[in-house]
Design a protein around this motif. Structure first.
Motif, short mmCIF file in Angstrom:
data_model
loop_
_atom_site.label_atom_id
_atom_site.label_comp_id
_atom_site.label_asym_id
_atom_site.label_seq_id
_atom_site.Cartn_x
_atom_site.Cartn_y
_atom_site.Cartn_z
N ARG A 12 0.87 -1.17 0.00
CA ARG A 12 0.00 0.00 0.00
C ARG A 12 0.91 1.22 0.00
O ARG A 12 1.78 1.35 0.86
N ILE A 13 0.72 2.10 -0.97
CA ILE A 13 1.63 3.22 -1.13
C ILE A 13 0.85 4.48 -1.52
O ILE A 13 -0.15 4.40 -2.24
N ASP A 19 3.36 7.67 -8.25
CA ASP A 19 3.56 8.42 -9.49
C ASP A 19 5.03 8.80 -9.67
O ASP A 19 5.57 8.71 -10.77
N ALA A 20 5.67 9.21 -8.58
CA ALA A 20 7.10 9.56 -8.65
C ALA A 20 7.94 8.34 -9.01
O ALA A 20 8.88 8.43 -9.80
N MET A 29 14.73 3.51 -17.35
CA MET A 29 14.49 2.34 -18.20
C MET A 29 14.32 1.05 -17.38
O MET A 29 14.88 0.01 -17.71
N ARG A 30 13.57 1.13 -16.30
CA ARG A 30 13.26 -0.03 -15.46
C ARG A 30 11.75 -0.14 -15.33
O ARG A 30 11.04 0.84 -15.47
N SER A 31 11.28 -1.33 -14.97
CA SER A 31 9.88 -1.46 -14.58
C SER A 31 9.73 -0.80 -13.21
O SER A 31 10.72 -0.61 -12.48
N THR A 32 8.52 -0.47 -12.86
CA THR A 32 8.29 0.14 -11.55
C THR A 32 8.70 -0.83 -10.45
O THR A 32 9.32 -0.44 -9.46
N ASN A 33 8.39 -2.10 -10.62
CA ASN A 33 8.78 -3.10 -9.62
C ASN A 33 10.30 -3.17 -9.47
O ASN A 33 10.83 -3.19 -8.35
N ALA A 34 11.01 -3.20 -10.59
CA ALA A 34 12.48 -3.25 -10.54
C ALA A 34 13.04 -1.99 -9.90
O ALA A 34 14.04 -2.04 -9.17
N GLN A 35 12.40 -0.85 -10.14
CA GLN A 35 12.85 0.41 -9.54
C GLN A 35 12.68 0.37 -8.04
O GLN A 35 13.57 0.80 -7.30
N ILE A 36 11.57 -0.15 -7.56
CA ILE A 36 11.35 -0.25 -6.11
C ILE A 36 12.41 -1.16 -5.49
O ILE A 36 13.01 -0.82 -4.46
N GLU A 37 12.68 -2.30 -6.12
CA GLU A 37 13.71 -3.21 -5.59
C GLU A 37 15.08 -2.54 -5.61
O GLU A 37 15.85 -2.65 -4.65
N TYR A 38 15.39 -1.82 -6.67
CA TYR A 38 16.67 -1.11 -6.77
C TYR A 38 16.81 -0.09 -5.63
O TYR A 38 17.85 -0.03 -4.97
#
Length: 61
Positions: A12-13, A19-20, A29-38
């Motif tokens: 939950r966010i 959006d950011a 150039m990442r998926s949103t999921n990959a960005q969160i993990e990064y």
């Protein structure tokens, strides 16, 4: 579909934070999921925590 060996977790966010993240992921150039993990890995590294239980360099013999 989740990647094999990865844990799925409902998150939950705040919509503004989401959006950011979406915009940042697109620019990097990442998926949103990959960005969160990064970003989570980056935050852990700043605290000297390495996923997988490997100790930080200052604690190695």
């Amino acid at each position: 579909m989740a990647s094999p060996g990865k844990k799925a977790y409902p998150l939950r966010i705040d919509p503004a934070v989401w959006d950011a993240l979406v915009r940042l992921a697109a620019t990097e150039m990442r998926s949103t999921n990959a960005q969160i993990e990064y970003l989570l890995r980056e935050a852990l590294a700043r605290r000297g925590i390495r996923p997988g239980g490997e100790p930080p360099p200052e604690l190695k013999d």
